[in-house]
Design a protein around this motif. Structure first.
Motif: not given
Lengths: 363, 224
Positions: A47, A75, A80, A82, A145
């Protein structure tokens, strides 16, 4: 279709993490391991929340990190999604505001509505996280997410804080959501059931090392090392004292396996389900039943062999069993025995037999 | 009590408000750094920040006077720039108050920041929020009770300042004569009525402010 790949080394005090893996876009790749094995650290590296001491990380053609070249994509720009272990929801924001946090303003209303409905949260849109149950929070974290339409999905022990009763329902929901996304998903868990339900590819991590990585069935069938086998729930390990071609010798006796055995094999592992019971005067290992444990669909007989070794035999619940204290013979079915090494060697780590095949196919 | 000169009161409130605003500009980044760093310099920075808590205000005021005075480095620099002295001026008083009340603003902020779930910050980053946006949309709202405490303590502590104000500001009506100094002067002159009027006002303002804070904090806890 883009693959998430990483080959990193990371050291903090006495703990050293070293792993190379690829997570393919149409699959869920699960990292299984005990707590403290470094699997969550690997997710944080992916990440961009932590930086390895050396190595490279990337998504397809895009380079996210290269220590040698000084490349680091933060990040914010990796895309991403998460899901954190305890969800890390924003406590001061409503469910809808949590889900919409990562979405561009213009698409926010639509995306939030879509994902709230998709995960059955529409009626909770205005609640604050502390007003939700554990399972609901988990779904909000997942919706948050996914609503950002991430390029990679990272799940850190997604069900560990959920009531066991709810876990199965959430696994099924997650499996359904994941099935329709064409992005790599990396799942970290110490729960075998999570992996059985969700993962296509499985890696086993022990003490900072990736012990094997391959299709789930292949890894479950042949973990390669004793440490990995233990993580996968294996309990029967016959120590190996000598190897010559197909011949294996140990304190329990001598066996001739169908295929030649590598010289560095330290154990023969076998799943309890594959062991057969016989008469104490027949073929196989001799021992005595110490106790019988009812595990639901199977019963487990813990037996001490005459050589001192313990074996745990699992038989279907309706099969007639000898009583505790009686003498038994245990047959080792040769095709079920798996040669196991002690642990993975130095860098680059020696993959278990499965990885070679799988990687060749993957490229 | 008729004909009470309200100038010292307004001056005090103006000073306290300005001090709090300036301290937030300095204190927010400082407290954020202190709450998150693992630098070996942190204990020293923390000690310097906490110094005004233990140092007698007169000692702090004395060194500030040396620094801000006509012979002091900051005082000379200020004189060269503006043509006016820094000591015994309102500006000098603001600088002194900022140092004097620094720990009362930084410490509640630092506590609030370090109690914050770090992963909410990381979650905001993975969701694409810049560090700046994360600070204002995720960190500050979660630390709001610490922010409020910092503002009130900084304000209230500056209201009650005496030693530092006397050393650095002196007693110039309308410029540096704050309420506590006005009280002291009236007591010296045995004008107890006047002193009592100011003292009551200070007491009332302080009580009101604290009441407000605890009220807001209570409502806040109800939300949690």
């Amino acid at each position: 279709m883009t693959t998430l790949w990483m080959d990193v080394a990371w050291r903090r005090g006495a703990f050293a993490l070293q792993a190379a893996l690829r997570a393919r876009p149409d699959e869920v790749t699960a990292l299984l391991g005990p707590s403290g094995s470094g699997k969550s650290s690997l997710l944080r590296l992916a990440a961009g929340l932590a930086r390895p001491d050396e190595g490279r990380i990337g998504l397809g053609e895009k380079l996210w990190l290269d220590r040698a070249a000084g490349v680091f994509v933060p990040p914010q720009r990796r895309g991403v999604g998460m899901v954190f272990q305890d969800y890390a929801l924003f406590p001061h924001r409503s469910v809808a505001a949590n889900v919409g946090f990562g979405v561009a303003r213009r698409q926010r209303r639509v995306q939030v509505a879509v994902w709230l409905r998709r995960l059955g949260l529409a009626h909770l849109a205005d609640r604050l996280p502390h007003q939700l149950s554990g399972g609901e929070r988990q779904r909000v974290a997942l919706a948050r997410a996914l609503a950002m339409e991430p390029q990679v999905l990272l799940l850190d022990e997604p069900f560990s804080a959920v009531d066991p009763r709810l876990r199965q329902a959430l696994r099924e929901l997650l499996a359904e959501v994941l099935a329709e996304t064409g992005r790599p998903t990396l799942l970290v868990s110490h729960d075998l059931d999570d992996v059985r339900y969700l993962a296509d590819t499985v890696g086993v991590m022990v003490a900072g090392r990736l012990h094997c990585l391959g299709p789930r069935a292949a890894v479950f069938d042949d973990p390669g090392t004793r440490e990995a086998a233990e993580v996968l729930g294996w309990r029967n390990f016959l120590p190996v004292e000598g190897v010559a071609g197909c011949e294996v010798v140990g304190p329990w006796g001598r066996l001739r396996l169908p295929e030649p055995v590598p010289a560095d094999v330290a154990w023969l592992g076998v799943r309890g389900e594959r062991l057969r019971l016989g008469s104490p005067r027949g073929e196989g290992l001799k021992g005595r039943v110490l106790r019988i444990t009812d595990l639901g669909a199977v019963r487990e007989l813990s037996c001490r062999l005459d050589c001192g070794l313990m074996l745990h035999v699992r038989r279907p619940w309706d099969e007639p069993l000898p009583v505790a204290g009686s003498e038994v013979g245990i047959q080792l079915p040769l095709p079920a025995l798996r040669p196991l090494r002690v642990k993975v060697g130095g860098r680059p780590h020696r993959p278990c037999s499965v990885v070679g095949e799988w990687q060749a196919k993957g490229r | 009590m008729a004909g009470l000169d309200l100038a010292p009161l307004w001056l005090t409130v103006k000073l306290a408000a300005l001090t709090v605003v300036l301290l937030f500009v300095v204190g927010l980044p400082l407290a954020w750094w202190l709450a998150r760093t693992s630098s070996r310099w942190r204990p020293l920075v923390e000690a310097v920040t906490a110094l005004p808590l233990v140092l007698p205000p007169v000692v702090l005021g004395f060194y500030l006077l040396l620094l801000l005075g006509a012979e002091g480095p900051l005082g000379q620099w200020w004189m060269a720039f503006t043509g006016r002295p820094l000591a015994f001026s309102f500006t000098g008083l603001v600088i002194a108050s900022c140092l004097y009340s620094l720990p009362f603003v930084v410490q509640p902020l630092q506590t609030a920041f370090s109690q914050l779930d770090r992963r909410t910050v990381e979650a905001a980053w993975t969701l694409g929020a810049s560090r700046f946006k994360t600070f204002f949309t995720v960190v500050l709202p979660q630390a709001r009770s610490g922010v409020l405490t910092a503002a009130v303590l900084g304000f209230a502590h500056t209201l009650g300042e005496f030693g530092v104000a006397l050393m650095v500001g002196g007693n110039i009506p309308g410029e540096t004569q704050v309420v506590s100094i006005a009280i002291y002067e009236h007591v010296e002159a045995l004008a107890y009525d006047q002193a009592n009027a100011y003292a009551l006002l200070l007491l009332g303002v302080s009580l009101l402010v604290l009441w407000l804070v605890y009220g807001i904090q209570r409502r806040d806890q109800g939300l949690r």
